[in-house]
Design a protein around this motif. Sequence first.
Motif, mmCIF file in Angstrom:
data_model
loop_
_atom_site.group_PDB
_atom_site.id
_atom_site.type_symbol
_atom_site.label_atom_id
_atom_site.label_comp_id
_atom_site.label_asym_id
_atom_site.label_seq_id
_atom_site.Cartn_x
_atom_site.Cartn_y
_atom_site.Cartn_z
ATOM 1 N N MET A 1 0.785 -1.373 -0.303
ATOM 2 C CA MET A 1 0.088 -0.202 -0.218
ATOM 3 C C MET A 1 1.018 1.341 0.061
ATOM 4 O O MET A 1 1.661 1.076 1.053
ATOM 5 N N ALA A 2 0.417 2.481 -1.096
ATOM 6 C CA ALA A 2 1.360 3.571 -1.003
ATOM 7 C C ALA A 2 1.178 3.805 0.127
ATOM 8 O O ALA A 2 -0.121 4.193 0.621
ATOM 9 N N THR A 3 1.692 5.327 0.694
ATOM 10 C CA THR A 3 2.223 6.063 1.505
ATOM 11 C C THR A 3 0.841 7.468 1.069
ATOM 12 O O THR A 3 1.542 7.597 -0.210
ATOM 13 N N LEU A 4 0.066 7.670 2.027
ATOM 14 C CA LEU A 4 -0.665 9.045 1.687
ATOM 15 C C LEU A 4 0.271 10.360 1.806
ATOM 16 O O LEU A 4 1.165 9.894 2.749
ATOM 17 N N PRO A 5 0.283 11.348 1.101
ATOM 18 C CA PRO A 5 0.917 12.698 0.744
ATOM 19 C C PRO A 5 0.674 13.574 2.046
ATOM 20 O O PRO A 5 -0.530 13.326 3.233
ATOM 21 N N THR A 6 1.412 13.104 2.775
ATOM 22 C CA THR A 6 1.229 14.527 4.167
ATOM 23 C C THR A 6 1.458 16.071 3.576
ATOM 24 O O THR A 6 2.539 15.883 2.906
ATOM 25 N N VAL A 7 0.713 17.782 3.715
ATOM 26 C CA VAL A 7 1.409 18.623 3.387
ATOM 27 C C VAL A 7 1.581 19.725 4.644
ATOM 28 O O VAL A 7 1.664 18.891 5.739
ATOM 29 N N THR A 8 2.463 19.924 4.984
ATOM 30 C CA THR A 8 2.449 20.841 6.009
ATOM 31 C C THR A 8 2.616 22.729 5.425
ATOM 32 O O THR A 8 3.308 22.769 4.676
ATOM 33 N N ILE A 9 1.677 23.698 6.603
ATOM 34 C CA ILE A 9 1.799 24.784 5.934
ATOM 35 C C ILE A 9 2.589 25.712 7.193
ATOM 36 O O ILE A 9 2.337 25.403 8.176
ATOM 37 N N THR A 10 3.831 26.102 6.799
ATOM 38 C CA THR A 10 4.777 26.695 7.712
ATOM 39 C C THR A 10 4.065 28.539 7.379
ATOM 40 O O THR A 10 3.767 29.027 6.546
ATOM 41 N N TYR A 11 3.515 28.673 8.198
ATOM 42 C CA TYR A 11 3.532 30.344 8.526
ATOM 43 C C TYR A 11 4.149 31.243 9.615
ATOM 44 O O TYR A 11 4.725 30.433 10.644
ATOM 45 N N CYS A 12 4.253 32.125 9.129
ATOM 46 C CA CYS A 12 4.170 33.295 10.807
ATOM 47 C C CYS A 12 3.107 33.990 11.743
ATOM 48 O O CYS A 12 1.890 34.216 11.455
ATOM 49 N N SER A 13 3.902 33.241 12.789
ATOM 50 C CA SER A 13 2.960 33.673 13.854
ATOM 51 C C SER A 13 3.345 34.836 14.133
ATOM 52 O O SER A 13 1.749 35.113 15.175
ATOM 53 N N GLN A 14 4.241 35.635 14.269
ATOM 54 C CA GLN A 14 4.077 36.995 14.609
ATOM 55 C C GLN A 14 3.128 37.659 13.682
ATOM 56 O O GLN A 14 2.931 39.172 13.578
ATOM 57 N N CYS A 15 3.314 37.126 12.188
ATOM 58 C CA CYS A 15 1.786 37.633 11.118
ATOM 59 C C CYS A 15 0.729 37.799 10.959
ATOM 60 O O CYS A 15 -0.358 38.289 10.308
ATOM 61 N N ASN A 16 0.300 36.299 12.821
ATOM 62 C CA ASN A 16 -0.911 36.277 12.891
ATOM 63 C C ASN A 16 -1.476 35.599 11.613
ATOM 64 O O ASN A 16 -2.931 36.349 11.129
ATOM 65 N N TRP A 17 -0.405 34.457 10.743
ATOM 66 C CA TRP A 17 -1.173 33.771 9.934
ATOM 67 C C TRP A 17 -1.783 32.510 9.925
ATOM 68 O O TRP A 17 -2.616 31.800 9.211
ATOM 69 N N LEU A 18 -2.225 32.339 11.588
ATOM 70 C CA LEU A 18 -2.341 31.137 11.484
ATOM 71 C C LEU A 18 -4.324 31.237 11.047
ATOM 72 O O LEU A 18 -4.391 29.778 10.518
ATOM 73 N N LEU A 19 -4.553 32.105 10.888
ATOM 74 C CA LEU A 19 -6.211 31.473 10.451
ATOM 75 C C LEU A 19 -6.174 31.868 9.026
ATOM 76 O O LEU A 19 -7.045 30.936 7.895
ATOM 77 N N ARG A 20 -4.977 32.070 8.590
ATOM 78 C CA ARG A 20 -5.214 32.075 6.775
ATOM 79 C C ARG A 20 -4.479 30.750 6.593
ATOM 80 O O ARG A 20 -5.848 29.858 5.599
#
Length: 102
Positions: A1-20
């Motif tokens: 069975m193939a491994t499913l892909p993992t997506v990583t979103i790295t965001y700037c917490s200083q810029c308040n981009w968590l919601l985005r």
Amino acid sequence: MATLPTVTITYCSQCNWLLRAGWMAQELLSSFSTDLAAVTLVPGTGGIYQISVDGQLIWDRKTDGGFPDAAVLKQRLRDICFPDRSLGHIDKAKSNPETPSA
């Protein structure tokens, strides 16, 4: 069975981009659902906003010029992980660039 892909979103917490970042994660999970192993949010600093799949960078705010449109990001993810998959109306809009978008 193939491994499913993992997506990583790295965001700037200083810029308040968590919601985005959270919204983008929601968009990807809505479209790809159980075809993904995970979508992970990673806080960073210094204006970072990068999205990668299995370590391969598919969006970088600094080099790609801002933030991705959800449709563009879904197409990039699809092109890497699921090249034969249709994204429905997103693909139709891409194939007819003269059609105004809503």
